[in-house]
Design a protein around this motif. Sequence first.
Motif, mmCIF file in Angstrom:
data_model
loop_
_atom_site.group_PDB
_atom_site.id
_atom_site.type_symbol
_atom_site.label_atom_id
_atom_site.label_comp_id
_atom_site.label_asym_id
_atom_site.label_seq_id
_atom_site.Cartn_x
_atom_site.Cartn_y
_atom_site.Cartn_z
ATOM 1 N N UNK A 66 0.921 -1.043 0.071
ATOM 2 C CA UNK A 66 -0.061 -0.038 -0.052
ATOM 3 C C UNK A 66 0.778 1.419 0.120
ATOM 4 N N UNK A 67 2.102 1.201 0.317
ATOM 5 C CA UNK A 67 3.034 2.229 0.288
ATOM 6 C C UNK A 67 3.763 2.195 -1.111
ATOM 7 N N UNK A 68 3.327 3.219 -1.881
ATOM 8 C CA UNK A 68 3.851 3.309 -3.247
ATOM 9 C C UNK A 68 5.191 4.112 -3.256
ATOM 10 N N UNK A 69 5.639 5.026 -2.472
ATOM 11 C CA UNK A 69 6.688 5.686 -2.238
ATOM 12 C C UNK A 69 6.889 6.427 -1.002
ATOM 13 N N UNK A 70 7.879 6.107 -0.199
ATOM 14 C CA UNK A 70 8.385 6.792 1.046
ATOM 15 C C UNK A 70 9.784 6.378 1.368
ATOM 16 N N UNK A 95 -4.693 4.532 1.637
ATOM 17 C CA UNK A 95 -4.817 4.488 3.046
ATOM 18 C C UNK A 95 -6.131 3.985 3.542
ATOM 19 N N UNK A 96 -6.234 3.233 4.532
ATOM 20 C CA UNK A 96 -7.514 2.607 5.222
ATOM 21 C C UNK A 96 -8.279 3.649 6.150
ATOM 22 N N UNK A 97 -9.237 4.061 5.489
ATOM 23 C CA UNK A 97 -10.060 4.884 6.420
ATOM 24 C C UNK A 97 -9.371 6.450 6.675
ATOM 25 N N UNK A 98 -8.335 6.674 5.720
ATOM 26 C CA UNK A 98 -7.511 8.052 6.095
ATOM 27 C C UNK A 98 -6.579 7.683 7.177
ATOM 28 N N UNK A 122 -11.314 -2.363 0.754
ATOM 29 C CA UNK A 122 -11.031 -2.054 2.273
ATOM 30 C C UNK A 122 -10.270 -0.726 2.398
ATOM 31 N N UNK A 123 -9.714 0.043 1.064
ATOM 32 C CA UNK A 123 -8.763 1.338 1.180
ATOM 33 C C UNK A 123 -9.808 2.404 0.882
ATOM 34 N N UNK A 124 -9.762 3.477 1.405
ATOM 35 C CA UNK A 124 -10.465 4.573 1.145
ATOM 36 C C UNK A 124 -9.943 5.797 0.318
ATOM 37 N N UNK A 146 -10.966 7.355 -2.944
ATOM 38 C CA UNK A 146 -10.475 6.479 -4.257
ATOM 39 C C UNK A 146 -12.169 6.548 -4.850
ATOM 40 N N UNK A 147 -13.013 6.855 -4.379
ATOM 41 C CA UNK A 147 -14.383 7.026 -5.217
ATOM 42 C C UNK A 147 -14.167 8.046 -6.056
ATOM 43 N N UNK A 148 -13.316 9.127 -5.889
ATOM 44 C CA UNK A 148 -13.433 10.377 -6.821
ATOM 45 C C UNK A 148 -12.376 9.718 -8.046
#
Length: 183
Positions: A27-31, A174-177, A87-89, A143-145
């Motif tokens: 879930x971490x694309x870049x850090x 992010x899960x639920x921000x 499950x991701x928001x 993600x809906x947008x």
Amino acid sequence: VQDASKSSTTYVTVTAPLPPQASQAGSIVYSETIGWGWDVGTWPNVIVNPASPNAYRGDNGIEMQTTAQWGRVQLLAESNFKFNTTGYESLSFAINIGANEEEDLYVGLLNVSGGVLQYQNIRNYAENGTLNSYQWKHIRIPLSALSGLNTDVYGVEIQSTNPTTLYFDEVQFELNGTNGGCQ
């Protein structure tokens, strides 16, 4: 007890393995560096430094220099990888637009064929509703947008309408921000 007068033969058929199924990228694309299962792709007229010292947090960010209109950087799921958004928001990242406060920047999620599901103008999701020159701003896009709920994503694209230099960092789903993104 071994009996040398006895023998047997058997045949074994060996077949090539089936191609691997697409694995889940992290879930971490870049850090600080590109995330597990992800890679960096660019378009012509774009220079990318994925280890720029200009970072939101830590030592490294991604620098994107475009020399033509509609330059873009794609953070792509590696071969045989995908990211399932169930499950991701939201998608979140930090961005520093450099000198051009008037620049329109867009983000989109890529489908399996490399097409963008839906673009969104980053400016519409900036913290405090503004992007300022040479300041890091946190972006959180539902993600809906991005037409990205409960689906497989094969990349994240950041696109600039005009030649520019900008920086981004902490790109993640992010899960639920609350998946540890920008704070």
